[in-house]
Design a protein around this motif. Structure first.
Motif, mmCIF file in Angstrom:
data_model
loop_
_atom_site.group_PDB
_atom_site.id
_atom_site.type_symbol
_atom_site.label_atom_id
_atom_site.label_comp_id
_atom_site.label_asym_id
_atom_site.label_seq_id
_atom_site.Cartn_x
_atom_site.Cartn_y
_atom_site.Cartn_z
ATOM 1 N N LEU A 118 0.823 -1.204 0.000
ATOM 2 C CA LEU A 118 0.000 0.000 0.000
ATOM 3 C C LEU A 118 0.857 1.253 0.000
ATOM 4 O O LEU A 118 0.546 2.236 -0.680
ATOM 5 N N LYS A 119 1.968 1.232 0.750
ATOM 6 C CA LYS A 119 2.874 2.383 0.764
ATOM 7 C C LYS A 119 3.451 2.624 -0.630
ATOM 8 O O LYS A 119 3.550 3.770 -1.077
ATOM 9 N N LEU A 120 3.814 1.557 -1.333
ATOM 10 C CA LEU A 120 4.308 1.704 -2.706
ATOM 11 C C LEU A 120 3.236 2.340 -3.594
ATOM 12 O O LEU A 120 3.536 3.202 -4.427
ATOM 13 N N TYR A 121 2.017 1.919 -3.405
ATOM 14 C CA TYR A 121 0.898 2.472 -4.170
ATOM 15 C C TYR A 121 0.733 3.958 -3.857
ATOM 16 O O TYR A 121 0.487 4.779 -4.757
ATOM 17 N N LEU A 122 0.886 4.319 -2.582
ATOM 18 C CA LEU A 122 0.817 5.723 -2.183
ATOM 19 C C LEU A 122 1.943 6.524 -2.833
ATOM 20 O O LEU A 122 1.731 7.640 -3.309
ATOM 21 N N LEU A 123 3.155 5.967 -2.836
ATOM 22 C CA LEU A 123 4.291 6.673 -3.433
ATOM 23 C C LEU A 123 4.043 6.963 -4.909
ATOM 24 O O LEU A 123 4.404 8.030 -5.408
ATOM 25 N N GLU A 124 3.444 6.010 -5.611
ATOM 26 C CA GLU A 124 3.108 6.235 -7.020
ATOM 27 C C GLU A 124 2.206 7.457 -7.180
ATOM 28 O O GLU A 124 2.348 8.224 -8.128
ATOM 29 N N ASN A 125 1.283 7.605 -6.253
ATOM 30 C CA ASN A 125 0.267 8.648 -6.367
ATOM 31 C C ASN A 125 0.730 9.996 -5.864
ATOM 32 O O ASN A 125 0.067 11.007 -6.122
ATOM 33 N N THR A 126 1.821 10.042 -5.131
ATOM 34 C CA THR A 126 2.285 11.309 -4.562
ATOM 35 C C THR A 126 3.590 11.807 -5.170
ATOM 36 O O THR A 126 3.980 12.942 -4.932
ATOM 37 N N GLY A 127 4.266 10.945 -5.907
ATOM 38 C CA GLY A 127 5.520 11.359 -6.533
ATOM 39 C C GLY A 127 6.720 11.317 -5.626
ATOM 40 O O GLY A 127 7.800 11.799 -5.978
ATOM 41 N N ILE A 128 6.583 10.741 -4.419
ATOM 42 C CA ILE A 128 7.732 10.588 -3.521
ATOM 43 C C ILE A 128 8.650 9.509 -4.080
ATOM 44 O O ILE A 128 8.200 8.533 -4.670
ATOM 45 N N SER A 129 9.946 9.659 -3.880
ATOM 46 C CA SER A 129 10.932 8.760 -4.462
ATOM 47 C C SER A 129 10.776 7.323 -3.950
ATOM 48 O O SER A 129 10.915 7.056 -2.757
ATOM 49 N N ILE A 130 10.513 6.401 -4.873
ATOM 50 C CA ILE A 130 10.418 4.983 -4.509
ATOM 51 C C ILE A 130 11.803 4.444 -4.175
ATOM 52 O O ILE A 130 11.968 3.650 -3.238
ATOM 53 N N VAL A 131 12.812 4.881 -4.914
ATOM 54 C CA VAL A 131 14.185 4.449 -4.631
ATOM 55 C C VAL A 131 14.598 4.910 -3.231
ATOM 56 O O VAL A 131 15.187 4.142 -2.456
#
Length: 350
Positions: A118-131
């Motif tokens: 879910l956090k990964l999904y949130l990162l996709e939607n907010t533009g925060i760095s996944i790396v």
């Protein structure tokens, strides 16, 4: 907006709950997905050994406050549209509107897997760095063992989870897994740098008390002033306001900033046992939950009000007193106020 602060790399309960409710409201997640996440949220709170905010009355005793929650969870609309801010376990009630970093060793394997996804999904939607998030998680939840995290991530590459990750995200994760391990000395430097970056601004304010600190958030200063207008528009003890209008205007005269020197004399809230300070505590906490961009800066909010209002003096006296004040500072302390808070929020938060 693209945010890359390490404070956004935690897997934090309130942030996830707010995000899920936004996605449900927007029709991007369905009720079944919501119920799956709701169960995992409850697992995390229980695993973290957070104490219930409300326990069943003793045998033979009754409590209208307890009955209110008991009846609420049995109402047909409970948790059918959005994830509520509390839940019951056994005969007790627990808070989901609470700041809690979710850790791998304090929740079930399946719950951590779903909340990590879910956090990964949130990162996709907010533009925060996944790396940046993955680099941080090596140390936050996998004890510095990148290979262990690699193995954990492989289960998401098939993209068959309850949240469908974008192909770009799958590529980012794959490339991160295949990235050569950096040498140990660099790893240690990275870890120490992250620790330094995630020190909260409140800690810095204690070590450098002469620095004026601006508290960043989602609200404009005009919206903040409108929200806290309740302090003089609503009545408290003796049918008088909590503070006078000119006092509230003075508090926010320079914006939402902790001043380098607290004002003297400070203002005093007009409260009594029938109109307690907990009403204002509730208002500050509610504002914090909507305004905060990181959910790591609650101490700053108390330090701000402690600079102007005598009732929050303890926030400035010592770390111990600040933490003690913080421990009693919860949305649960007052849930029965007659104030219509939505009137004071900006339209986009209603």
């Amino acid at each position: 907006m693209n945010r890359t602060s390490p404070t956004d790399y935690h897997i934090e309960l309130t942030e996830l709950r707010n995000f899920v409710n936004e996605q449900i409201e927007a029709g991007k997640l369905d009720s079944i997905q919501g119920m799956i996440v709701f169960k995992r949220f409850k697992d995390s709170v229980i695993g973290a050994e957070i104490k219930p905010f409300l326990q069943a009355p003793a045998k033979g005793e009754s409590s209208s406050y307890y009955e209110k929650y008991y009846n609420a969870v049995r109402h047909p609309e409970y948790a059918t549209r959005i994830i509520p801010d509390f839940f019951s376990s056994g005969n007790d009630f627990y808070d989901l509107d609470v700041i809690l970093d979710i850790h791998k060793n304090k929740t079930t394997t399946e719950s951590f897997k779903i909340l990590f996804l879910l956090k990964l999904y949130l990162l996709e939607n907010t533009g925060i760095s996944i790396v940046g998030f993955l680099d941080f998680q090596v140390h936050d939840n996998f004890n510095g063992d990148k290979e262990n995290l690699n193995i954990f991530l492989y289960q998401f590459l098939g993209n068959d989870g309850i949240f469908c990750l974008l192909p770009e995200t799958i590529t980012i994760i794959t490339n991160w897994i295949n990235k050569k391990e950096i040498i140990a000395s660099d790893t240690n430097k990275t870890k120490e740098k992250l620790k330094e970056n995630i020190r909260t601004a409140s800690e810095k304010s204690i070590t450098n008390p002469n620095a004026e600190i601006e508290i960043k958030g989602h609200f404009s200063i005009e919206e903040i002033r409108k929200y806290f207008a309740f302090l003089y528009e609503e009545t408290s003890a003796d049918k008088k306001p909590f503070l006078r209008k000119e006092e509230v205007e003075e508090v926010f005269k320079n914006g939402f900033k902790i001043p380098s020197t607290p004002i003297e004399p400070k203002y005093k809230l007009n409260v009594n046992p029938q109109n307690p300070r907990s009403v204002v505590d509730f208002a500050i906490h509610k504002f914090y939950m909507k305004n905060s961009t990181t959910h790591k800066d609650k101490k700053l909010y108390l330090q701000f009000f402690g600079s102007y209002v005598e009732d929050y003096d303890a926030a400035l006296e010592s770390d111990e007193k600040l933490n003690s004040l913080l421990s009693n500072f919860s949305v649960n302390k007052t849930k029965v106020s007659s104030i219509k808070w939505e009137v004071y929020f900006p339209d986009r938060f209603k």
